[in-house]
Design an enzyme around this catalytic site. Sequence first.
Site, PDB file in Angstrom:
ATOM      1  N   TYR A  52     -25.410  58.992 -21.762  1.00  0.00           N
ATOM      2  CA  TYR A  52     -24.616  59.047 -22.718  1.00  0.00           C
ATOM      3  C   TYR A  52     -24.973  61.134 -22.611  1.00  0.00           C
ATOM      4  O   TYR A  52     -25.621  62.007 -22.658  1.00  0.00           O
ATOM      5  CB  TYR A  52     -25.495  58.935 -24.597  1.00  0.00           C
ATOM      6  CG  TYR A  52     -25.775  58.203 -24.735  1.00  0.00           C
ATOM      7  CD1 TYR A  52     -25.384  56.844 -23.530  1.00  0.00           C
ATOM      8  CD2 TYR A  52     -26.702  57.023 -25.806  1.00  0.00           C
ATOM      9  CE1 TYR A  52     -25.494  54.692 -24.495  1.00  0.00           C
ATOM     10  CE2 TYR A  52     -27.201  55.534 -26.122  1.00  0.00           C
ATOM     11  CZ  TYR A  52     -25.858  54.590 -25.287  1.00  0.00           C
ATOM     12  OH  TYR A  52     -26.490  53.761 -25.757  1.00  0.00           O
ATOM     13  N   GLN A 172     -31.893  45.114 -26.572  1.00  0.00           N
ATOM     14  CA  GLN A 172     -30.214  45.490 -27.827  1.00  0.00           C
ATOM     15  C   GLN A 172     -29.510  44.716 -26.999  1.00  0.00           C
ATOM     16  O   GLN A 172     -28.895  44.762 -25.978  1.00  0.00           O
ATOM     17  CB  GLN A 172     -30.157  46.861 -26.882  1.00  0.00           C
ATOM     18  CG  GLN A 172     -29.539  48.064 -28.350  1.00  0.00           C
ATOM     19  CD  GLN A 172     -29.638  49.465 -28.056  1.00  0.00           C
ATOM     20  OE1 GLN A 172     -28.711  49.678 -27.535  1.00  0.00           O
ATOM     21  NE2 GLN A 172     -30.910  50.229 -28.543  1.00  0.00           N
ATOM     22  N   SER A 218     -23.215  48.681 -32.084  1.00  0.00           N
ATOM     23  CA  SER A 218     -22.061  48.578 -32.020  1.00  0.00           C
ATOM     24  C   SER A 218     -22.051  48.190 -33.231  1.00  0.00           C
ATOM     25  O   SER A 218     -21.052  47.281 -33.328  1.00  0.00           O
ATOM     26  CB  SER A 218     -21.009  48.943 -31.161  1.00  0.00           C
ATOM     27  OG  SER A 218     -21.066  49.864 -30.538  1.00  0.00           O
ATOM     28  N   THR A 274     -23.070  56.550 -36.399  1.00  0.00           N
ATOM     29  CA  THR A 274     -22.672  58.246 -37.003  1.00  0.00           C
ATOM     30  C   THR A 274     -23.235  59.233 -36.464  1.00  0.00           C
ATOM     31  O   THR A 274     -24.436  59.048 -36.217  1.00  0.00           O
ATOM     32  CB  THR A 274     -22.698  57.904 -38.465  1.00  0.00           C
ATOM     33  OG1 THR A 274     -21.658  58.592 -39.116  1.00  0.00           O
ATOM     34  CG2 THR A 274     -24.206  58.268 -38.727  1.00  0.00           C
TER      35      THR A 274
HETATM   36  N1  LIG Z   1     -27.503  48.697 -25.322  1.00  0.00           N
HETATM   37  C1  LIG Z   1     -26.083  49.259 -25.509  1.00  0.00           C
HETATM   38  O1  LIG Z   1     -25.151  49.115 -24.335  1.00  0.00           O
HETATM   39  C2  LIG Z   1     -25.315  50.007 -26.286  1.00  0.00           C
HETATM   40  C3  LIG Z   1     -23.561  50.426 -25.882  1.00  0.00           C
HETATM   41  C4  LIG Z   1     -23.556  50.978 -26.545  1.00  0.00           C
HETATM   42  C5  LIG Z   1     -23.597  51.815 -27.880  1.00  0.00           C
HETATM   43  N2  LIG Z   1     -24.741  51.292 -27.918  1.00  0.00           N
HETATM   44  C6  LIG Z   1     -26.512  52.396 -28.997  1.00  0.00           C
HETATM   45  O2  LIG Z   1     -26.002  51.869 -30.565  1.00  0.00           O
HETATM   46  C7  LIG Z   1     -25.008  52.763 -30.736  1.00  0.00           C
HETATM   47  C8  LIG Z   1     -24.352  52.904 -32.170  1.00  0.00           C
HETATM   48  O3  LIG Z   1     -22.861  52.492 -31.335  1.00  0.00           O
HETATM   49  P1  LIG Z   1     -21.376  53.263 -31.385  1.00  0.00           P
HETATM   50  O4  LIG Z   1     -21.327  54.433 -31.883  1.00  0.00           O
HETATM   51  O5  LIG Z   1     -20.339  52.381 -31.315  1.00  0.00           O
HETATM   52  O6  LIG Z   1     -21.441  52.032 -33.260  1.00  0.00           O
HETATM   53  P2  LIG Z   1     -20.940  52.359 -35.015  1.00  0.00           P
HETATM   54  O7  LIG Z   1     -21.634  52.772 -35.913  1.00  0.00           O
HETATM   55  O8  LIG Z   1     -20.703  50.952 -34.819  1.00  0.00           O
HETATM   56  O9  LIG Z   1     -19.356  53.155 -34.317  1.00  0.00           O
HETATM   57  C9  LIG Z   1     -20.220  54.972 -34.552  1.00  0.00           C
HETATM   58  C10 LIG Z   1     -18.669  55.084 -34.606  1.00  0.00           C
HETATM   59  O10 LIG Z   1     -18.084  54.379 -36.191  1.00  0.00           O
HETATM   60  C11 LIG Z   1     -17.624  55.796 -37.002  1.00  0.00           C
HETATM   61  N3  LIG Z   1     -17.595  56.067 -38.692  1.00  0.00           N
HETATM   62  C12 LIG Z   1     -16.873  55.778 -39.033  1.00  0.00           C
HETATM   63  N4  LIG Z   1     -16.852  55.828 -40.782  1.00  0.00           N
HETATM   64  C13 LIG Z   1     -17.810  54.806 -40.518  1.00  0.00           C
HETATM   65  C14 LIG Z   1     -19.239  54.987 -41.982  1.00  0.00           C
HETATM   66  N5  LIG Z   1     -18.419  55.393 -42.631  1.00  0.00           N
HETATM   67  N6  LIG Z   1     -20.045  55.277 -41.279  1.00  0.00           N
HETATM   68  C15 LIG Z   1     -20.808  56.008 -39.798  1.00  0.00           C
HETATM   69  N7  LIG Z   1     -20.039  55.215 -38.780  1.00  0.00           N
HETATM   70  C16 LIG Z   1     -18.746  55.845 -39.724  1.00  0.00           C
HETATM   71  C17 LIG Z   1     -18.462  56.804 -36.674  1.00  0.00           C
HETATM   72  O11 LIG Z   1     -17.509  58.589 -36.922  1.00  0.00           O
HETATM   73  P3  LIG Z   1     -18.748  60.108 -37.789  1.00  0.00           P
HETATM   74  O12 LIG Z   1     -19.730  60.361 -36.276  1.00  0.00           O
HETATM   75  O13 LIG Z   1     -17.301  60.098 -38.187  1.00  0.00           O
HETATM   76  O14 LIG Z   1     -19.291  59.101 -38.698  1.00  0.00           O
HETATM   77  C18 LIG Z   1     -18.814  56.575 -35.131  1.00  0.00           C
HETATM   78  O15 LIG Z   1     -16.925  57.451 -34.612  1.00  0.00           O
HETATM   79  C19 LIG Z   1     -25.062  54.157 -30.130  1.00  0.00           C
HETATM   80  O16 LIG Z   1     -25.397  55.444 -30.416  1.00  0.00           O
HETATM   81  C20 LIG Z   1     -26.613  53.587 -29.160  1.00  0.00           C
HETATM   82  O17 LIG Z   1     -27.325  54.339 -29.136  1.00  0.00           O
HETATM   83  C21 LIG Z   1     -26.497  50.646 -26.955  1.00  0.00           C
END
Ligand SMILES: NC(=O)c1ccc[n+]([C@@H]2O[C@H](COP(=O)([O-])OP(=O)(O)OC[C@H]3O[C@@H](n4cnc5c(N)ncnc54)[C@H](OP(=O)(O)O)[C@@H]3O)[C@@H](O)[C@H]2O)c1
Length: 308
Positions: A52, A172, A218, A274
């Site tokens: 990351y 995960q 996600s 987020t």
């Molecule tokens: N194991 C794997 O292969 C894998 C792959 C990808 C991710 N992950 C893990 O999963 C975590 C989450 O993934 P993700 O970031 O794609 O997930 P997510 O929670 O689906 O997306 C977060 C994004 O949504 C936005 N967002 C917009 N409005 C929001 C609201 N009202 N509340 C919350 N978020 C909002 C956030 O922006 P703001 O920051 O402005 O709120 C951020 O850019 C990652 O941090 C990582 O730890 C694991």
Amino acid sequence: MKYIPFGQDDKELSEIVLGMMRISDKSVKEVEELVETALSVGINAFDLADIYGRGRCEELLGLVLKNRPDLREKMWIQSKCGIRIEEFTYFDFSKEYILQSVDGILERLQVDYLDSLLLHRPDALMEAEQVAEAFEILQKSGKVRDFGVSNQNPMMMELLKKEVKQPLSINQLQLSAAFTPGFESGFHVNMEGDKAALRDGSVFEYCKLNDMVIQAWSVLQFGYFKGNFVGNEKFQALNQVLDRLAFKYGVTPSTIAISWILRYPAKMQAVVGTTNPKHLREVSQATNFSLTRKEWYEIYLAAGNNLP
Ligand SMILES: NC(=O)c1ccc[n+]([C@@H]2O[C@H](COP(=O)([O-])OP(=O)(O)OC[C@H]3O[C@@H](n4cnc5c(N)ncnc54)[C@H](OP(=O)(O)O)[C@@H]3O)[C@@H](O)[C@H]2O)c1
């Protein structure tokens, strides 16, 4: 906040995990505020990976922990390894690479141990004996307390379990109201057509059978990093249902989307990505209520799925 029992000493882990994949352009102060906000709403689990921000995300949390060593024992910190980003991206579960990766993770985080280490994405060249040797060394040295995987199907986990002595406690997996291939084949068993194709080997059922924690990643995205579905005009029917339920429960539509994940009856965690403390406070409310069975199905159908 609600908690799930985890590991041999039944440690309580929050059902919401703060995923820190998107923090690389934040300041140390902003990351500290995000961590403080998480802890203040009862979130005690934090997810990272060595890739990351190409290590920057771990480094930033490390700088927070250096200034605030009091936070470490309040936090359950997980990271992942096994993806190499070089001239091109490939996967490496060799003993040497796992050991070298964990040393890098601990150094960047400025901590002595990880609460959990996940193997990030399956490596076709994996030799389970090598993973077993690496896990043994990591556990005996106290560098890693618990182990798990990410994006693995049941046969891959069985292969690992043939050699690895430590329990695989976590898988995960990608899951959101608008990303449900793992559920689709379960609904269409014994039916004609592509939807009946068993792509992931009943991975959700396997995790439940083996008492593994399922961490959904996600949780607000559709496709593979295609964007957020909440408030997205491509998902009008889904957003209508999310909006109506948000009004009913007095929360935001994103919070409803996360409560949809947590309604699945397993040791379930939603990894939220987020970077905004206000959004984090909002979505942390997803554990305060439980969607009805009918509401859960209504969301599934409104996302464009069908049932036999
Ligand atoms: N194991 C794997 O292969 C894998 C792959 C990808 C991710 N992950 C893990 O999963 C975590 C989450 O993934 P993700 O970031 O794609 O997930 P997510 O929670 O689906 O997306 C977060 C994004 O949504 C936005 N967002 C917009 N409005 C929001 C609201 N009202 N509340 C919350 N978020 C909002 C956030 O922006 P703001 O920051 O402005 O709120 C951020 O850019 C990652 O941090 C990582 O730890 C694991």
